[in-house]
Design an enzyme around this catalytic site. Structure first.
Site, short mmCIF file in Angstrom:
data_model
loop_
_atom_site.label_atom_id
_atom_site.label_comp_id
_atom_site.label_asym_id
_atom_site.label_seq_id
_atom_site.Cartn_x
_atom_site.Cartn_y
_atom_site.Cartn_z
CD GLU A 4 1.25 21.73 2.79
OE1 GLU A 4 2.16 20.93 3.08
OE2 GLU A 4 0.23 21.41 2.16
CE LYS A 12 8.44 17.38 4.08
NZ LYS A 12 7.07 17.11 4.58
CG ASP A 33 7.19 13.72 3.83
OD1 ASP A 33 7.83 14.55 4.50
OD2 ASP A 33 6.18 14.03 3.14
CG ASP A 55 3.33 12.29 3.63
OD1 ASP A 55 3.48 13.34 2.98
OD2 ASP A 55 2.80 12.26 4.77
CB SER A 56 2.31 14.23 -1.72
OG SER A 56 3.65 14.28 -2.17
CD GLU A 85 2.43 16.25 7.69
OE1 GLU A 85 1.42 16.35 8.43
OE2 GLU A 85 2.37 15.90 6.50
#
Ligand SMILES: Nc1nc(=O)c2c([nH]1)NC[C@@H]1CN(c3ccc(C(=O)N[C@@H](CCC(=O)O)C(=O)O)cc3)CN21
Ligand SMILES: CC(C)C(=O)C(=O)O
Ligand SMILES: [Mg+2]
Length: 288
Positions: free
Chosen positions: A187, A118, A88, A49-50, A120
């Site tokens: 991270e 993925k 993501d 999602d970056s 978070e």
């Protein structure tokens, strides 16, 4: 063809088996041509999602939508053939409850063909991880610095600088591991914590700003090829794509303004037999 042979990409099993053996190579990709260039060298390609920050110009990843992740996921799947592709889940698409997480994850998998998603994963997310894995969705967890929590943290801040925080990150990692994630991104944590987590969990850890002690590494590709102007301290620059693009565009602009582009060889002209100069050159090159 046997069912085994139909799985041509790296799978969760390849990733799991690498723990403690071979470092796992992971990078982000958002489009087909980049995915194609990277695919031969990567075990895993993450459609991060970056993308919201490095491609769409957002200040954080909070504004990223399901539609964005699906479009970029589809492009990366088209461009790659051997790496495992993980997409993501965007902020807001999985936190509500395990059912919402499953529905959105299933949509991403069906519409993109990716092999895993993925999330978070704060400690709270263990239920959603187990729920999805039990129902056929491989989940990669993401602990430590969680960029989607940027507004709670008041910035992108490395984790584990206090005792309470270290315990919280370790708890997140253990919860996701016990819930069945096949791998986890760690991270923005100090080396000793990354090492402790890597030893404590059964799945591979893939670090970003989390030292060499993890089982693999991931970076945002745009950072490491020098295509993004702002980069965190943990990035190593392997290229200068921004400089390269700047030089190319500057030279093009100068040629257009100086009327040096297009030149004769880039121009179509009508010849007497009706063929263009370009097509005659093409025929000649083919030996005709
Ligand atoms: N292009 C790009 N690369 C990334 O690695 C990345 C993104 N975007 N977007 C989402 C997150 C944000 N990331 C970051 C960004 C900055 C720091 C960083 O420099 N943290 C400093 C303090 C910064 C501050 O106080 O404001 C630290 O010491 O923790 C860490 C991770 C990593 N991720
Ligand atoms: C850098 C990785 C781990 C990520 O989550 C992203 O690119 O969005
Ligand atoms: Mg991300």
């Amino acid at each position: 063809m046997s069912a085994q042979n139909q799985i041509r990409r790296k799978t969760v099993r390849d990733i799991a088996q690498a723990k403690g053996a071979t470092p796992i190579v992971c990078l982000t990709a958002y489009d087909a041509p980049m995915a194609k260039m990277m695919d031969p060298f990567c075990d895993l390609i993450l459609v991060g999602d970056s993308v919201g920050m490095v491609v769409h110009g957002l200040d954080s990843t909070v504004g990223v939508s399901m539609e964005m992740m699906i479009l970029h996921g589809q492009a990366v799947m088209r461009g790659s053939s051997q790496a495992m592709v993980v997409v993501d889940m965007p902020f807001g698409s999985y936190e509500t409850n395990p059912d919402v997480a499953f529905l959105n994850a299933a949509r991403i998998m069906k519409e993109t063909g990716c092999q895993a998603i993925k999330i978070e994963s704060g400690e709270y997310a263990a239920g959603a991880v187990a729920h999805m894995v039990e129902r056929g969705i491989p989940v990669m967890a993401h602990v430590g610095l969680r960029p989607q929590a940027v507004n709670v943290d008041g910035g992108f801040r490395a984790k584990g600088r206090s005792d309470i925080e270290r315990k919280r990150v370790m708890a997140e990692a253990k919860a996701a591991d016990e819930a069945g994630c096949f791998a986890m991104v760690v991270e923005g944590v100090a080396e000793d914590l990354a090492e402790e987590i890597t030893k404590a969990v059964s799945c591979p850890t893939i670090g970003i700003g989390a030292s060499v002690s993890c089982d693999g590494q991931v970076l945002v590709t745009h950072d490491m090829i020098g295509m993004f102007d702002w980069t965190p301290k943990f990035v190593r620059r392997y290229g200068d794509v921004r400089g390269e693009i700047g030089r190319a565009v500057e030279a093009y602009a100068a040629d257009v303004r100086g009327r040096r582009f297009p030149g004769e060889e880039e121009t179509y002209t009508m010849s007497s037999n009706g063929k263009t100069k370009q097509s005659r050159i093409a025929v000649k090159k083919r030996g005709g």
